[in-house]
Design an enzyme around this catalytic site. Structure first.
Site, PDB file in Angstrom:
ATOM      1  N   GLY A 216       0.829  -1.200   0.000  1.00 45.01           N
ATOM      2  CA  GLY A 216       0.000   0.000   0.000  1.00 45.01           C
ATOM      3  C   GLY A 216       0.858   1.243   0.000  1.00 45.01           C
ATOM      4  O   GLY A 216       2.055   1.212   0.289  1.00 45.01           O
TER       5      GLY A 216
ATOM      6  N   GLY B 119       0.679   5.638   0.935  1.00 47.23           N
ATOM      7  CA  GLY B 119      -0.038   6.687   1.634  1.00 47.23           C
ATOM      8  C   GLY B 119       0.788   7.944   1.686  1.00 47.23           C
ATOM      9  O   GLY B 119       1.881   8.017   1.101  1.00 47.23           O
TER      10      GLY B 119
ATOM     11  N   VAL C  11       4.267   0.926   1.993  1.00 45.97           N
ATOM     12  CA  VAL C  11       4.340  -0.286   2.809  1.00 45.97           C
ATOM     13  C   VAL C  11       4.713  -1.452   1.896  1.00 45.97           C
ATOM     14  O   VAL C  11       4.079  -1.671   0.858  1.00 45.97           O
ATOM     15  CB  VAL C  11       3.006  -0.576   3.512  1.00 45.97           C
ATOM     16  CG1 VAL C  11       3.136  -1.822   4.386  1.00 45.97           C
ATOM     17  CG2 VAL C  11       2.574   0.606   4.353  1.00 45.97           C
TER      18      VAL C  11
ATOM     19  N   LYS D 109       7.342  -0.233   6.477  1.00 45.98           N
ATOM     20  CA  LYS D 109       6.852   1.078   6.075  1.00 45.98           C
ATOM     21  C   LYS D 109       8.065   1.969   5.839  1.00 45.98           C
ATOM     22  O   LYS D 109       8.857   2.209   6.758  1.00 45.98           O
ATOM     23  CB  LYS D 109       5.934   1.678   7.140  1.00 45.98           C
ATOM     24  CG  LYS D 109       4.694   0.858   7.400  1.00 45.98           C
ATOM     25  CD  LYS D 109       3.819   1.473   8.484  1.00 45.98           C
ATOM     26  CE  LYS D 109       3.155   2.740   8.014  1.00 45.98           C
ATOM     27  NZ  LYS D 109       2.154   3.235   8.998  1.00 45.98           N
TER      28      LYS D 109
ATOM     29  N   ASP E  86      -7.407   8.540  14.089  1.00 49.26           N
ATOM     30  CA  ASP E  86      -7.721   8.123  12.719  1.00 49.26           C
ATOM     31  C   ASP E  86      -8.158   6.661  12.704  1.00 49.26           C
ATOM     32  O   ASP E  86      -7.686   5.862  11.885  1.00 49.26           O
ATOM     33  CB  ASP E  86      -6.511   8.331  11.814  1.00 49.26           C
ATOM     34  CG  ASP E  86      -6.887   8.312  10.332  1.00 49.26           C
ATOM     35  OD1 ASP E  86      -8.082   8.499  10.020  1.00 49.26           O
ATOM     36  OD2 ASP E  86      -5.993   8.107   9.483  1.00 49.26           O
TER      37      ASP E  86
END
Length: 429
Positions: free
Chosen positions: A45, A47, A52, A71, A165
């Site tokens: 992923g 962001g 990641v 990450k 979050d």
């Protein structure tokens, strides 16, 4: 080993510049006193914080943990990852929060990279699991996952942190050896640390986190406290049950006014059990100081491990890890702060009198029984009153007293002497 020596080693063992395949890029990372060689296998992923990766050790005999999640972010943009690493060190003993395995520095294509090593979630995020199951989950599964999330929130709030979050995309799903799945809270880059002040009080409709999961006080006042995570949890539960977001809106401005100034909380699913609806009601109290805490929610019947409450919208599926106790589901304990009261059975109106044959005839009293005379005449007066006997009524037309004679009015007046100082004038016929 110094950074310059690490850079030289990485350059000697790195692939030629311009290689585009991740598998062709072995990454050496400095961890403690051993030089471990990690291979970034796959992108999991991306962001705002970075990327990641799924990574595997090039030398498995030196790393028994198997695959890990890495990450990564450039050194000039790694403040969020550094903050997350600092926070995760505080929760090493909490099984409901993702475990940090270390922090490494590496050089890739001549650039310094900050790497945060985390345990790998083979099932992906909670959002991925929802999509695999048609977008929503059964209520017993929602109960299990919510229970684990609330336990993680309790650890976070006890140490003074606020996640800020919380959403399905930031909750990781792990598969245990017995086949049961568990969830852990991740992604602490936006979290509020103890002692940190509210940052956005002066600006309206500004917040940290994802807007759809924000609470009224965080959007309107910029108040970032633990009740924010509880409100976000309620939004997550609705999303897990229905597959839809908690709010329906046209644009961001409409959403902000709906959250901050609306009088109604998110719509609770009608197919949810009554106990689940009560649980969400505790999460969606608009006054943050009256909203239930994570510790209080853990004592709510909806999160009781011995009880499973089926919803009314779709068939019930109970996973093997959840024990179904029918007798327990019928006897719910009271929520915290309330006492268990026995519901009184209402008596029917106009109850019939008992049959006369059940009462001895000698005890039956006739109706309209007069009060005995002796009792009526000898009753003592009430306190503060004197006893006054009832006067007998005098008959009319009684004879005059002995001093008076039975004469007419004219005659009586004529025979009387006038008072002193007055003269007698008489009465004319």
């Amino acid at each position: 080993m110094h950074a310059s020596r690490l850079r030289d080693v990485l350059r000697r063992n790195s692939c030629p510049h311009g290689s585009s395949s991740i598998r062709d890029r072995p990454v050496f990372a400095w961890s403690g006193c051993d030089l471990l060689k990690w291979l970034k296998v796959q992108v999991l992923g991306r962001g705002s914080y970075g990327t990641v990766y799924l990574a595997t050790p090039a030398t498995p005999k030196y790393c028994p943990i198997g695959s890990i999640a890495v990450k990564s972010a450039a050194l000039e943009h790694c403040m969020s990852l550094k903050k997350e690493a600092t926070i995760l060190r505080e929760f090493t003993g909490c099984s409901e929060i993702v475990r940090c395995l270390g922090v490494d520095l590496s050089v890739e294509d001549g650039l310094g990279v900050y790497n945060l090593l985390l345990e790998y979630a083979s099932e992906g995020t909670l959002l991925d699991v929802m999509k695999k199951n048609g977008g929503r989950l059964q209520e017993p599964d929602v109960q299990r996952y919510t229970r684990m999330i609330v336990k993680g929130l309790r650890c976070i709030h006890e140490k003074g942190y606020v996640h800020c979050d919380l959403k399905p995309a930031n909750v990781l799903v792990f598969c245990s050896e017995d086949g049961a799945s568990s969830v852990k809270i991740a992604d602490f880059g936006l979290s509020k640390i103890p002692g940190e002040e509210n940052e956005f009080v002066r600006r309206n409709f500004t917040f940290r986190g994802t807007p759809i999961y924000m609470s009224p006080e965080s959007v309107l006042l910029g108040e970032i406290q633990s009740p924010l995570d509880i409100w976000s949890l309620g939004c997550m539960v609705i999303e897990m049950l229905t597959g839809n977001l908690a709010w329906t809106f046209k644009d961001m401005r409409t959403l902000m006014f709906q959250i901050a100034l609306g009088n109604e909380p998110p719509k609770i699913p009608e197919t949810m059990s009554e106990v689940g609806k009560d649980f969400l009601g505790r999460c969606f109290v608009r006054e943050p100081r009256k909203r239930w805490t994570a510790e209080m929610l853990l004592r709510h019947p909806f999160l009781d491990e011995t009880q499973v409450f089926p919803s009314t919208g779709y068939p019930l599926h109970v996973p093997p890890s959840v024990s179904k106790n029918p007798s327990a589901s019928r006897t719910l304990g009271p929520p915290p702060g309330f006492e268990l009261t026995v519901k009184r059975q209402s008596l029917p109106k106009n109850l019939p009198l008992p049959p006369s044959e059940l009462i001895p005839k000698e005890k039956l009293l006739p109706k309209n029984l007069p009060l005995p005379r002796a009792l009526a005449n000898n009753l003592p007066p009430p306190p503060g009153f004197e006893f006054i006997s009832e006067r007998k009524l005098l008959p009319r037309n009684l004879p005059p007293p002995p001093e008076f004679s039975s004469i007419s009015r004219k005659q009586t007046v004529a025979r009387l002497a006038p008072p002193p100082g007055f003269s007698f004038t008489g009465i004319h016929a």
